[in-house]
Design a protein around this motif. Structure first.
Motif, PDB file in Angstrom:
ATOM      1  N   LYS A 171     -24.986 -10.069 -17.675  1.00  0.00           N
ATOM      2  CA  LYS A 171     -25.611  -9.594 -16.447  1.00  0.00           C
ATOM      3  C   LYS A 171     -26.289 -10.704 -15.652  1.00  0.00           C
ATOM      4  O   LYS A 171     -26.239 -10.718 -14.420  1.00  0.00           O
ATOM      5  CB  LYS A 171     -26.619  -8.487 -16.763  1.00  0.00           C
ATOM      6  CG  LYS A 171     -25.967  -7.158 -17.104  1.00  0.00           C
ATOM      7  CD  LYS A 171     -27.010  -6.087 -17.342  1.00  0.00           C
ATOM      8  CE  LYS A 171     -26.359  -4.750 -17.657  1.00  0.00           C
ATOM      9  NZ  LYS A 171     -27.362  -3.707 -17.926  1.00  0.00           N
ATOM     10  N   SER A 172     -26.909 -11.621 -16.328  1.00  0.00           N
ATOM     11  CA  SER A 172     -27.645 -12.692 -15.635  1.00  0.00           C
ATOM     12  C   SER A 172     -26.715 -13.692 -14.967  1.00  0.00           C
ATOM     13  O   SER A 172     -27.167 -14.518 -14.160  1.00  0.00           O
ATOM     14  CB  SER A 172     -28.557 -13.435 -16.616  1.00  0.00           C
ATOM     15  OG  SER A 172     -27.788 -14.105 -17.612  1.00  0.00           O
ATOM     16  N   THR A 221     -28.982  -4.940 -10.830  1.00  0.00           N
ATOM     17  CA  THR A 221     -29.029  -6.385 -11.013  1.00  0.00           C
ATOM     18  C   THR A 221     -28.350  -7.118  -9.882  1.00  0.00           C
ATOM     19  O   THR A 221     -28.467  -8.319  -9.754  1.00  0.00           O
ATOM     20  CB  THR A 221     -28.346  -6.776 -12.332  1.00  0.00           C
ATOM     21  OG1 THR A 221     -26.940  -6.569 -12.197  1.00  0.00           O
ATOM     22  CG2 THR A 221     -28.876  -5.971 -13.486  1.00  0.00           C
TER      23      THR A 221
END
Length: 344
Positions: A318-319, A6
């Motif tokens: 995570k984003s 990510t």
């Protein structure tokens, strides 16, 4: 580690194999403090009959300024990825071509061809991490997943908060907290950042790097921090937890490079190749408690890191992570002006 894919869209470098030979002598390493595994160094010394000397630094700016002076006597340094392009551009590094070393085949695809060192001509991975906040939850029971701990300090933590004085980390957090974007040069946004920081500083007890010891001793009850540091704190003191700021946080990496004026070049190259071995990379992680960019190292990692939330970013956050990079000169100049005022 679970967050690696990510962090950025890294390409895959072609791998060529070369043989390395042992060489007696010395190796002088310039690295962040409390970051180098004595056990790994001992293994390297015994394998190659090389005496290793380690000198500590406390920030990217300190390291860069020192190396720019020249004549340091250091062979190796470990800059962060947002600073590494500066080292390359200024001709401070030797092109050692790690991409052709025997152990380069172990570098994870996500880290084999990074933007900060295309093709890995200069550097090899040392550690990967994030920047967030560490909080003693015996003292503060509220939400720790926010930069508000630092910039609008809750009453329970006033006069008990430390800020690690890494300018780009602090500026990133403050910019995100007021709703701006990484590397913004918008003066309206930066006026809000300046005012936020000036108002926040009276609530801080210190601006220091020594967070592991002082959080453990109770001198600090909260601090901005790196995730591996927070993990070490929690393992010793279970009430200390790491927060991922919901406003946004950075992913970073530190990387081993060889200085242009290194006196022990062959030993430095041996060291670069050595730490790309999965078991050795895991040994480094077992000490500093960060993830690494070496495939296969997970088989040798400490069990208490497998599911550690400090290392494995929870799905819900995570984003919110962004890969950290060096901002354009215009933005950096504005940040430096704010930072200089904050130091007064």
């Amino acid at each position: 580690m679970t967050w690696m894919k990510t962090a950025a869209a890294f390409g895959i470098a072609l791998v060529a194999a070369t043989n390395t030979a042992s060489a007696a002598g010395q190796l002088n390493i310039y690295n962040w403090g409390n970051y180098t595994s004595p056990d790994v160094i001992k293994k390297f010394e015994e394998k190659y009959d090389v005496k290793v000397t380690i000198t500590d630094y406390d920030s990217n700016d300190t390291a860069l300024a020192k190396v720019r002076q020249g004549g340091t006597g250091f062979d190796i340094a470990v800059p962060s990825q947002n600073y590494l392009p500066i080292w390359i551009k200024e001709g401070l590094l030797l092109e050692t071509d790690p991409n052709g070393m025997e152990n380069f085949k172990n570098v994870a695809p996500d880290w084999a061809n990074p933007e900060f060192d295309p093709g890995r001509k200069y550097s090899v991975p040392w550690a990967l991490g994030t920047v967030g906040v560490a909080v003693n939850t015996e003292v503060y029971k509220g939400d720790i997943n926010t930069w508000g701990i630092i910039f609008e300090t809750p009453e329970e933590l006033k006069g008990k908060v430390n800020v690690v004085p890494e300018m780009n980390d602090v500026m990133f957090g403050a910019i995100k907290y007021v709703g701006g974007d990484q590397c913004t040069a918008d003066k309206t946004v930066l006026k809000k950042v300046r005012d936020l920081l000036v108002a926040a500083k009276p609530n801080w007890i210190a601006m220091e790097y020594n967070t592991i010891e002082k959080m453990g001793a109770g001198d600090f009850k909260a601090t901005s921090d790196w995730n591996g540091s927070a993990l070490r704190q929690r393992l010793a003191h279970p009430s200390i937890h790491y927060g991922y700021p919901k406003e946004g946080f950075v992913y970073w990496s530190d990387n081993v490079v060889v200085l242009k004026d290194a006196k022990n070049v062959e030993n430095a190259k041996l060291f670069q190749n050595f730490i790309m071995d999965p078991e050795i990379a895991a040994g480094l992680s077992a000490f500093h408690r960060y993830a690494n960019g070496i495939s296969g190292s997970d088989k040798f990692m400490p069990k208490d890191m497998e599911a550690a939330p400090e290392v494995n970013v929870p799905e819900e956050f995570k984003s919110k992570g962004e890969l950290q990079f060096m901002c354009p000169p215009e933005a950096q100049a504005l940040y430096t002006r704010i930072w200089t005022e904050l130091q007064k």
